[in-house]
Scaffold this active site. Structure first.
Site, PDB file in Angstrom:
ATOM      1  N   CYS A 117     -52.125  16.848 -43.521  1.00 11.81           N
ATOM      2  CA  CYS A 117     -52.489  15.434 -43.319  1.00 11.81           C
ATOM      3  C   CYS A 117     -53.928  15.242 -42.845  1.00 11.81           C
ATOM      4  O   CYS A 117     -54.451  14.123 -42.886  1.00 11.81           O
ATOM      5  CB  CYS A 117     -51.526  14.761 -42.348  1.00 11.81           C
ATOM      6  SG  CYS A 117     -49.858  14.645 -43.000  1.00 11.81           S
ATOM      7  N   HIS A 259     -55.213   8.320 -40.089  1.00  9.64           N
ATOM      8  CA  HIS A 259     -54.168   8.852 -40.975  1.00  9.64           C
ATOM      9  C   HIS A 259     -52.897   8.030 -40.803  1.00  9.64           C
ATOM     10  O   HIS A 259     -52.421   7.806 -39.685  1.00  9.64           O
ATOM     11  CB  HIS A 259     -53.913  10.321 -40.631  1.00  9.64           C
ATOM     12  CG  HIS A 259     -52.660  10.842 -41.264  1.00  9.64           C
ATOM     13  ND1 HIS A 259     -52.450  10.786 -42.620  1.00  9.64           N
ATOM     14  CD2 HIS A 259     -51.544  11.400 -40.730  1.00  9.64           C
ATOM     15  CE1 HIS A 259     -51.266  11.296 -42.890  1.00  9.64           C
ATOM     16  NE2 HIS A 259     -50.696  11.667 -41.770  1.00  9.64           N
ATOM     17  N   ASN A 289     -46.495   7.849 -45.550  1.00 11.26           N
ATOM     18  CA  ASN A 289     -47.449   8.919 -45.222  1.00 11.26           C
ATOM     19  C   ASN A 289     -47.784   9.676 -46.505  1.00 11.26           C
ATOM     20  O   ASN A 289     -46.948  10.424 -47.024  1.00 11.26           O
ATOM     21  CB  ASN A 289     -46.819   9.846 -44.182  1.00 11.26           C
ATOM     22  CG  ASN A 289     -47.728  10.998 -43.779  1.00 11.26           C
ATOM     23  OD1 ASN A 289     -48.739  11.259 -44.425  1.00 11.26           O
ATOM     24  ND2 ASN A 289     -47.362  11.696 -42.721  1.00 11.26           N
TER      25      ASN A 289
HETATM   26  O1  UT7 Z   1     -48.482  13.224 -40.698  1.00  9.42           O
HETATM   27  C1  UT7 Z   1     -48.459  13.867 -39.475  1.00  9.42           C
HETATM   28  C2  UT7 Z   1     -47.168  14.468 -39.225  1.00  9.42           C
HETATM   29  N1  UT7 Z   1     -46.042  13.626 -38.983  1.00  9.42           N
HETATM   30  C3  UT7 Z   1     -45.967  12.756 -37.980  1.00  9.42           C
HETATM   31  O2  UT7 Z   1     -46.922  12.414 -37.351  1.00  9.42           O
HETATM   32  C4  UT7 Z   1     -44.602  12.214 -37.621  1.00  9.42           C
HETATM   33  C5  UT7 Z   1     -44.553  11.941 -36.165  1.00  9.42           C
HETATM   34  N2  UT7 Z   1     -43.261  11.487 -35.731  1.00  9.42           N
HETATM   35  C6  UT7 Z   1     -42.764  10.266 -35.975  1.00  9.42           C
HETATM   36  O3  UT7 Z   1     -43.391   9.469 -36.651  1.00  9.42           O
HETATM   37  C7  UT7 Z   1     -41.461   9.894 -35.351  1.00  9.42           C
HETATM   38  O4  UT7 Z   1     -41.096  10.864 -34.410  1.00  9.42           O
HETATM   39  C8  UT7 Z   1     -40.307   9.731 -36.384  1.00  9.42           C
HETATM   40  C9  UT7 Z   1     -40.538   8.477 -37.224  1.00  9.42           C
HETATM   41  C10 UT7 Z   1     -40.225  10.933 -37.279  1.00  9.42           C
HETATM   42  C11 UT7 Z   1     -38.993   9.563 -35.652  1.00  9.42           C
HETATM   43  O5  UT7 Z   1     -39.040   8.479 -34.771  1.00  9.42           O
HETATM   44  P1  UT7 Z   1     -38.593   8.631 -33.251  1.00  9.42           P
HETATM   45  O6  UT7 Z   1     -38.676   7.305 -32.665  1.00  9.42           O
HETATM   46  O7  UT7 Z   1     -39.423   9.727 -32.633  1.00  9.42           O
HETATM   47  O8  UT7 Z   1     -37.081   9.050 -33.378  1.00  9.42           O
HETATM   48  P2  UT7 Z   1     -36.370  10.385 -32.876  1.00  9.42           P
HETATM   49  O9  UT7 Z   1     -36.731  11.521 -33.778  1.00  9.42           O
HETATM   50  O10 UT7 Z   1     -36.582  10.546 -31.407  1.00  9.42           O
HETATM   51  O11 UT7 Z   1     -34.871   9.994 -33.125  1.00  9.42           O
HETATM   52  C12 UT7 Z   1     -34.237   8.917 -32.412  1.00  9.42           C
HETATM   53  C13 UT7 Z   1     -32.867   8.695 -33.020  1.00  9.42           C
HETATM   54  C14 UT7 Z   1     -32.068   9.981 -33.209  1.00  9.42           C
HETATM   55  O12 UT7 Z   1     -30.711   9.686 -32.972  1.00  9.42           O
HETATM   56  P3  UT7 Z   1     -30.028  10.044 -31.556  1.00  9.42           P
HETATM   57  O13 UT7 Z   1     -30.193  11.536 -31.411  1.00  9.42           O
HETATM   58  O14 UT7 Z   1     -30.804   9.268 -30.525  1.00  9.42           O
HETATM   59  O15 UT7 Z   1     -28.638   9.593 -31.729  1.00  9.42           O
HETATM   60  C15 UT7 Z   1     -32.252  10.299 -34.669  1.00  9.42           C
HETATM   61  O16 UT7 Z   1     -31.193  11.054 -35.190  1.00  9.42           O
HETATM   62  O17 UT7 Z   1     -33.019   8.126 -34.325  1.00  9.42           O
HETATM   63  C16 UT7 Z   1     -32.262   8.915 -35.257  1.00  9.42           C
HETATM   64  N3  UT7 Z   1     -32.919   8.838 -36.558  1.00  9.42           N
HETATM   65  C17 UT7 Z   1     -32.653   7.881 -37.437  1.00  9.42           C
HETATM   66  N4  UT7 Z   1     -31.780   6.844 -37.399  1.00  9.42           N
HETATM   67  C18 UT7 Z   1     -31.762   6.028 -38.472  1.00  9.42           C
HETATM   68  C19 UT7 Z   1     -33.882   9.649 -37.054  1.00  9.42           C
HETATM   69  N5  UT7 Z   1     -34.246   9.238 -38.278  1.00  9.42           N
HETATM   70  C20 UT7 Z   1     -33.486   8.126 -38.538  1.00  9.42           C
HETATM   71  C21 UT7 Z   1     -33.404   7.251 -39.631  1.00  9.42           C
HETATM   72  N6  UT7 Z   1     -32.537   6.227 -39.558  1.00  9.42           N
HETATM   73  N7  UT7 Z   1     -34.174   7.392 -40.743  1.00  9.42           N
END
Ligand code: UT7
Length: 338
Positions: A117, A259, A289
């Site tokens: 990225c 980005h 992304n």
């Molecule tokens: O390009 C550079 C590299 N990539 C990045 O920079 C990505 C950086 N990270 C992020 O953008 C975020 O961490 C994500 C968008 C990937 C995830 O968002 P988050 O707010 O950090 O969510 P999380 O991973 O902490 O998950 C929170 C909850 C979890 O459920 P529980 O364990 O709380 O029950 C996940 O399983 O949200 C759940 N979850 C979803 N729920 C509905 C994760 N993905 C989804 C989804 N739909 N698509």
């Protein structure tokens, strides 16, 4: 030989972008994954993304964006081509030579840069270096990725985030005081954290170890929350460094083009720096992304919608797998985006 005074620097002279036609909206993903439009919009800012297919992969997208950048710069030729990508059409060889040939430049130096990225910033530094070293007068730098090919279509944590696309700039040799003059650029990496975002299979390690991989190992594994924290903190840190080197204050920044991984990351970086939200370029809602294509696509959309204007002081910033990150500045030139 160039004297210190006459040293030429890379200047942005053209900008082009291209997206594959297939639009995948959140609602379509929610029909087959345990997710919702509301979750994806709230947590990432993404509403839709473009997905390649029907014979369209990285080389084709790179040629489309590259030809538009050449038209934007009114350039018939370039002396070198740098393709920032982590999804070349084949694992070997690099895709850049086929892109150069496809654009009619068979014979020029052409190579891939893989910084995921952050790839476009690394590509700008590489292409710009060819100019400032005197090796080239004009370089085409393309960011293109078909990252959807590395995503498990059944993984709700990664599938909504990524999209495919390509963007490109023409760099020409010029003076440091011209609009479009690029730099300074600040780049970093941290291999200790490679395990935060990676594709386990498909590389040399598998062959060397002789261990058969599971099918799922050919897809991206991502620790989202840890990545989120490192993304905004490293992006803010590097942005401060580059502003300092440029002799700019935060108040000097007219447009922050970061980005596009997640709108929340962009607003967090802006908040940490003290850049007002209205100066933040956001097109992640429409493209997701797009990895190495992300920054040129965001520049192109901002220039098209008039939020990026000639003379604006622009702060670029990126973070990605590797880990890699960095920042750069330039004053926006007078050009027509194609
Ligand atoms: O390009 C550079 C590299 N990539 C990045 O920079 C990505 C950086 N990270 C992020 O953008 C975020 O961490 C994500 C968008 C990937 C995830 O968002 P988050 O707010 O950090 O969510 P999380 O991973 O902490 O998950 C929170 C909850 C979890 O459920 P529980 O364990 O709380 O029950 C996940 O399983 O949200 C759940 N979850 C979803 N729920 C509905 C994760 N993905 C989804 C989804 N739909 N698509």
């Amino acid at each position: 030989m160039q004297t210190e005074q006459a040293r030429e620097v890379p200047v942005v002279a053209g900008l082009g972008s291209w997206l594959p036609p297939r639009v995948v909206r959140n609602e379509e993903l929610a029909q087959r994954l345990d997710t919702s439009d509301e979750w994806i919009r709230t947590r990432t800012g993404i509403a839709e993304r473009r997905i390649a297919g029907d014979g369209i992969a990285t080389i084709r997208m790179a040629i489309e964006a590259g030809s538009r950048a050449l038209r934007s710069a009114s350039a018939q030729t370039v002396d070198a081509l740098v393709l920032a990508t982590s999804t070349p059409d084949q694992l070997c060889p690099a895709s850049a030579p086929q892109v150069a040939t496809g654009l009619g430049f068979n014979g020029i130096p052409a190579f891939d840069v893989n910084a995921v990225c952050s790839g476009f910033l690394y590509g700008l530094a590489s292409g710009g270096g060819l100019i400032s070293s005197g090796m080239a007068q004009r370089v085409l730098v393309i960011g293109a990725d078909t990252f959807s090919t590395l995503i498990n279509p059944d993984d709700r944590t990664t599938m909504p985030i990524f999209g495919d696309g390509a963007g490109a700039v023409v760099l020409r040799a010029g003076r440091p005081d011209e609009l479009g003059a690029l730099g300074p650029i600040d780049l970093h990496s941290d291999g200790d954290q490679a395990g935060l975002l990676f594709v386990p299979a498909g590389g040399a390690q598998q062959r060397v170890d002789g261990v058969p991989m599971e099918a799922g190992d050919y897809f991206l594994a991502m620790k989202g929350a840890e990545t989120f924290y490192l993304a905004y903190s490293r992006m803010a840190e590097s942005a401060r460094t580059v502003l300092d080197r440029a002799g700019w204050t935060v108040a000097d920044v007219d447009r922050f083009v970061g980005h596009q991984a997640n709108a929340r990351i962009l607003y967090t970086v802006a908040k940490q720096l003290g850049v007002p939200e209205e100066k933040v370029a956001v097109n992640v809602d429409r493209v997701g992304n797009t990895v190495a294509a992300s920054i040129p696509l965001a520049l192109a959309d901002s220039a098209r919608d008039g939020t990026l204007r000639t003379g604006d002081r622009v702060l670029l910033s990126a973070f990605g797998a590797g880990l890699t990150w960095g920042a750069a500045v330039l004053r926006w030139p007078d050009l027509r985006v194609c």
